[in-house]
Design a protein around this motif. Structure first.
Motif, mmCIF file in Angstrom:
data_model
loop_
_atom_site.group_PDB
_atom_site.id
_atom_site.type_symbol
_atom_site.label_atom_id
_atom_site.label_comp_id
_atom_site.label_asym_id
_atom_site.label_seq_id
_atom_site.Cartn_x
_atom_site.Cartn_y
_atom_site.Cartn_z
ATOM 1 N N TRP A 1 80.776 119.225 12.521
ATOM 2 C CA TRP A 1 79.425 118.798 12.896
ATOM 3 C C TRP A 1 79.259 117.313 12.610
ATOM 4 C CZ3 TRP A 1 76.828 122.053 15.814
ATOM 5 C CH2 TRP A 1 75.542 121.668 16.213
ATOM 6 N N GLN A 2 78.852 116.562 13.628
ATOM 7 C CA GLN A 2 78.635 115.121 13.483
ATOM 8 C C GLN A 2 77.124 114.860 13.424
ATOM 9 O OE1 GLN A 2 81.306 113.386 13.075
ATOM 10 N NE2 GLN A 2 82.603 115.138 13.620
ATOM 11 N N PRO A 3 76.715 113.846 12.646
ATOM 12 C CA PRO A 3 75.278 113.569 12.502
ATOM 13 C C PRO A 3 74.555 113.430 13.846
ATOM 14 C CG PRO A 3 76.539 112.209 10.994
ATOM 15 C CD PRO A 3 77.545 112.970 11.827
ATOM 16 N N GLN A 4 75.198 112.819 14.830
ATOM 17 C CA GLN A 4 74.508 112.592 16.113
ATOM 18 C C GLN A 4 74.280 113.882 16.897
ATOM 19 O OE1 GLN A 4 77.495 111.406 15.286
ATOM 20 N NE2 GLN A 4 78.980 111.610 16.955
ATOM 21 N N GLU A 5 74.858 114.982 16.428
ATOM 22 C CA GLU A 5 74.678 116.250 17.139
ATOM 23 C C GLU A 5 73.366 116.945 16.794
ATOM 24 O OE1 GLU A 5 79.363 117.183 17.959
ATOM 25 O OE2 GLU A 5 78.512 117.798 16.048
ATOM 26 N N GLY A 6 72.638 116.413 15.800
ATOM 27 C CA GLY A 6 71.321 116.968 15.455
ATOM 28 C C GLY A 6 71.462 118.377 14.911
ATOM 29 N N ALA B 1 72.591 119.713 7.454
ATOM 30 C CA ALA B 1 73.442 119.747 8.649
ATOM 31 C C ALA B 1 74.191 121.090 8.689
ATOM 32 C CB ALA B 1 74.430 118.591 8.607
ATOM 33 N N PRO B 2 74.305 121.677 9.891
ATOM 34 C CA PRO B 2 74.934 123.007 10.007
ATOM 35 C C PRO B 2 76.455 122.931 9.989
ATOM 36 C CG PRO B 2 74.199 122.276 12.157
ATOM 37 C CD PRO B 2 73.788 121.197 11.192
ATOM 38 N N GLU B 3 76.992 122.446 8.872
ATOM 39 C CA GLU B 3 78.436 122.205 8.777
ATOM 40 C C GLU B 3 79.204 123.497 8.528
ATOM 41 O OE1 GLU B 3 78.011 117.652 7.091
ATOM 42 O OE2 GLU B 3 77.749 119.372 5.770
ATOM 43 N N PRO B 4 80.476 123.518 8.994
ATOM 44 C CA PRO B 4 81.298 124.719 8.942
ATOM 45 C C PRO B 4 81.298 125.389 7.566
ATOM 46 C CG PRO B 4 82.564 122.836 9.780
ATOM 47 C CD PRO B 4 81.184 122.364 9.537
ATOM 48 N N GLY B 5 80.966 126.676 7.533
ATOM 49 C CA GLY B 5 81.105 127.456 6.306
ATOM 50 C C GLY B 5 80.026 127.230 5.266
ATOM 51 N N LYS B 6 79.022 126.384 5.589
ATOM 52 C CA LYS B 6 77.961 126.116 4.612
ATOM 53 C C LYS B 6 76.998 127.297 4.526
ATOM 54 C CE LYS B 6 76.003 121.936 4.410
ATOM 55 N NZ LYS B 6 75.191 120.805 4.954
ATOM 56 N N LEU B 7 76.625 127.656 3.297
ATOM 57 C CA LEU B 7 75.677 128.752 3.069
ATOM 58 C C LEU B 7 74.366 128.176 2.524
ATOM 59 C CD1 LEU B 7 75.261 131.911 2.832
ATOM 60 C CD2 LEU B 7 76.025 131.684 0.466
ATOM 61 N N VAL B 8 73.255 128.639 3.074
ATOM 62 C CA VAL B 8 71.928 128.206 2.613
ATOM 63 C C VAL B 8 71.118 129.450 2.261
ATOM 64 C CG1 VAL B 8 69.800 127.006 3.270
ATOM 65 C CG2 VAL B 8 71.997 126.221 4.181
ATOM 66 N N LEU B 9 70.473 129.426 1.116
ATOM 67 C CA LEU B 9 69.546 130.514 0.757
ATOM 68 C C LEU B 9 68.222 129.906 0.323
ATOM 69 C CD1 LEU B 9 72.520 131.474 -0.911
ATOM 70 C CD2 LEU B 9 71.208 133.547 -0.647
ATOM 71 N N PHE B 10 67.128 130.534 0.673
ATOM 72 C CA PHE B 10 65.834 130.088 0.129
ATOM 73 C C PHE B 10 64.843 131.246 0.146
ATOM 74 C CE2 PHE B 10 65.876 128.862 4.643
ATOM 75 C CZ PHE B 10 64.654 129.301 5.119
ATOM 76 N N LEU B 11 63.793 131.113 -0.622
ATOM 77 C CA LEU B 11 62.749 132.139 -0.645
ATOM 78 C C LEU B 11 61.988 132.058 0.673
ATOM 79 C CD1 LEU B 11 61.300 132.176 -4.285
ATOM 80 C CD2 LEU B 11 63.449 133.055 -3.398
ATOM 81 N N GLU C 1 59.222 132.985 2.077
ATOM 82 C CA GLU C 1 57.816 132.627 2.292
ATOM 83 C C GLU C 1 57.448 131.311 1.628
ATOM 84 O OE1 GLU C 1 55.345 136.253 1.555
ATOM 85 O OE2 GLU C 1 55.434 135.983 3.732
ATOM 86 N N ARG C 2 58.406 130.731 0.933
ATOM 87 C CA ARG C 2 58.094 129.575 0.113
ATOM 88 C C ARG C 2 58.083 128.272 0.922
ATOM 89 N NH1 ARG C 2 58.927 127.672 -5.093
ATOM 90 N NH2 ARG C 2 57.738 125.754 -4.989
ATOM 91 N N PHE C 3 58.986 128.164 1.895
ATOM 92 C CA PHE C 3 59.118 126.899 2.622
ATOM 93 C C PHE C 3 58.997 127.090 4.129
ATOM 94 C CE2 PHE C 3 62.111 126.528 -1.061
ATOM 95 C CZ PHE C 3 61.314 125.692 -1.832
ATOM 96 N N GLU C 4 58.126 126.306 4.730
ATOM 97 C CA GLU C 4 58.178 126.206 6.181
ATOM 98 C C GLU C 4 59.489 125.492 6.520
ATOM 99 O OE1 GLU C 4 54.052 125.865 8.335
ATOM 100 O OE2 GLU C 4 54.292 124.225 6.890
ATOM 101 N N HIS C 5 60.016 125.772 7.692
ATOM 102 C CA HIS C 5 61.273 125.126 8.079
ATOM 103 C C HIS C 5 61.394 125.133 9.593
ATOM 104 C CE1 HIS C 5 62.012 129.444 7.554
ATOM 105 N NE2 HIS C 5 62.927 129.339 8.506
ATOM 106 N N GLU C 6 62.309 124.325 10.093
ATOM 107 C CA GLU C 6 62.550 124.295 11.538
ATOM 108 C C GLU C 6 64.000 123.933 11.802
ATOM 109 O OE1 GLU C 6 60.738 121.048 13.834
ATOM 110 O OE2 GLU C 6 60.258 120.086 11.925
ATOM 111 N N VAL C 7 64.457 124.261 13.015
ATOM 112 C CA VAL C 7 65.778 123.814 13.448
ATOM 113 C C VAL C 7 65.537 122.679 14.439
ATOM 114 C CG1 VAL C 7 67.914 124.438 14.623
ATOM 115 C CG2 VAL C 7 66.806 126.097 13.116
ATOM 116 N N LEU C 8 66.009 121.485 14.096
ATOM 117 C CA LEU C 8 65.817 120.325 14.973
ATOM 118 C C LEU C 8 66.683 120.498 16.218
ATOM 119 C CD1 LEU C 8 65.822 117.541 12.219
ATOM 120 C CD2 LEU C 8 63.867 118.687 13.274
ATOM 121 N N PRO C 9 66.255 119.909 17.335
ATOM 122 C CA PRO C 9 67.007 120.076 18.586
ATOM 123 C C PRO C 9 68.488 119.741 18.401
ATOM 124 C CG PRO C 9 64.958 118.936 18.993
ATOM 125 C CD PRO C 9 65.071 119.069 17.493
ATOM 126 N N THR C 10 69.317 120.628 18.912
ATOM 127 C CA THR C 10 70.764 120.439 18.755
ATOM 128 C C THR C 10 71.367 119.916 20.059
ATOM 129 O OG1 THR C 10 72.827 121.541 18.192
ATOM 130 C CG2 THR C 10 71.197 122.890 19.309
#
Ligand SMILES: O=C(O)CCC(=O)C(=O)O
Ligand SMILES: [Fe+2]
Length: 199
Positions: free
Chosen positions: A143-148, A163-173, A175-184
């Protein structure tokens, strides 16, 4: 087989900070195996345009999210099954440490085509708070930064772009955080799920 076989640190981070990012949780060959599984199902037309809302309010809204999803089965094999087992262990460990009453896991593959996004939201349906922990595992090759396509978390005092880099794991509560996926700018692949309590 996965980084963080011992889940204590992860649970500690979730308890104190409410979010965790683990780069390279999966090894390259594990990413490839899940990626291949997802893409062959995608090519076979088994993914469905992701919907928003639940029950009679459920509808596809291409102005809110533009991804396609495929729910995992109970009888997965390979890395998918190992990851489901790892999540089941995590669920039990979270219950023991934090008394969360988590009873099940739901998990789907998601493909965002180039131009895809998911507008700012909270991961629960109106009137339900069954989803307690959101889990996202990125299955991109590189994943390159310019790929959004970053996951933007709205933390209490700042935003965090992941950044949605290979094999990265994200966990969060959930209801705690609003979030979005920026245009890819690039096809973007992930495995997304929730640890749930009884609704
Ligand atoms: O893929 C991501 O980074 C987040 C996806 C998401 O927010 C969701 O599916 O609810
Ligand atoms: Fe979400």
């Amino acid at each position: 087989m996965f980084k963080f076989k011992d889940q204590t640190d992860l649970i500690e981070a979730l308890a104190t900070q409410a979010w965790v990012v683990i780069p390279e949780f999966l090894k390259a060959e594990q990413v490839l195996q899940l990626r291949t599984q997802a893409l062959s199902q995608y090519a076979a037309g088994r993914f469905k345009p992701a919907a928003v809302g639940q029950g009679s309010r459920q509808a596809v809204h291409a102005d809110i999210r533009r991804d396609a999803v495929l729910w995992l089965e109970d009888h997965e094999t390979g890395v998918a099954s190992e990851f489901l087992n790892w999540l089941a262990d995590l669920r039990l460990a979270l219950n023991q440490a934090l008394f969360l009453g988590l009873v099940e896991t739901e998990l789907h593959f998601a493909v965002y085509p180039s131009g895809g996004f998911y507008r700012k939201h909270i991961d629960n349906f109106r009137g339900s708070s069954a989803r307690l922990i959101t889990v996202i595992l990125y299955l991109n090759q590189a994943w390159q930064p310019q790929e959004g396509g970053e996951l933007r978390l709205y933390l209490d005092d700042r935003t965090l772009d992941i950044a949605p880099e290979p094999g990265k794991l994200v966990l969060f509560l959930s209801e705690r955080f609003e979030h979005e996926v920026l245009p890819t700018q690039q096809e973007r692949l992930s495995l997304t799920g929730w640890l749930r309590r009884r609704s």
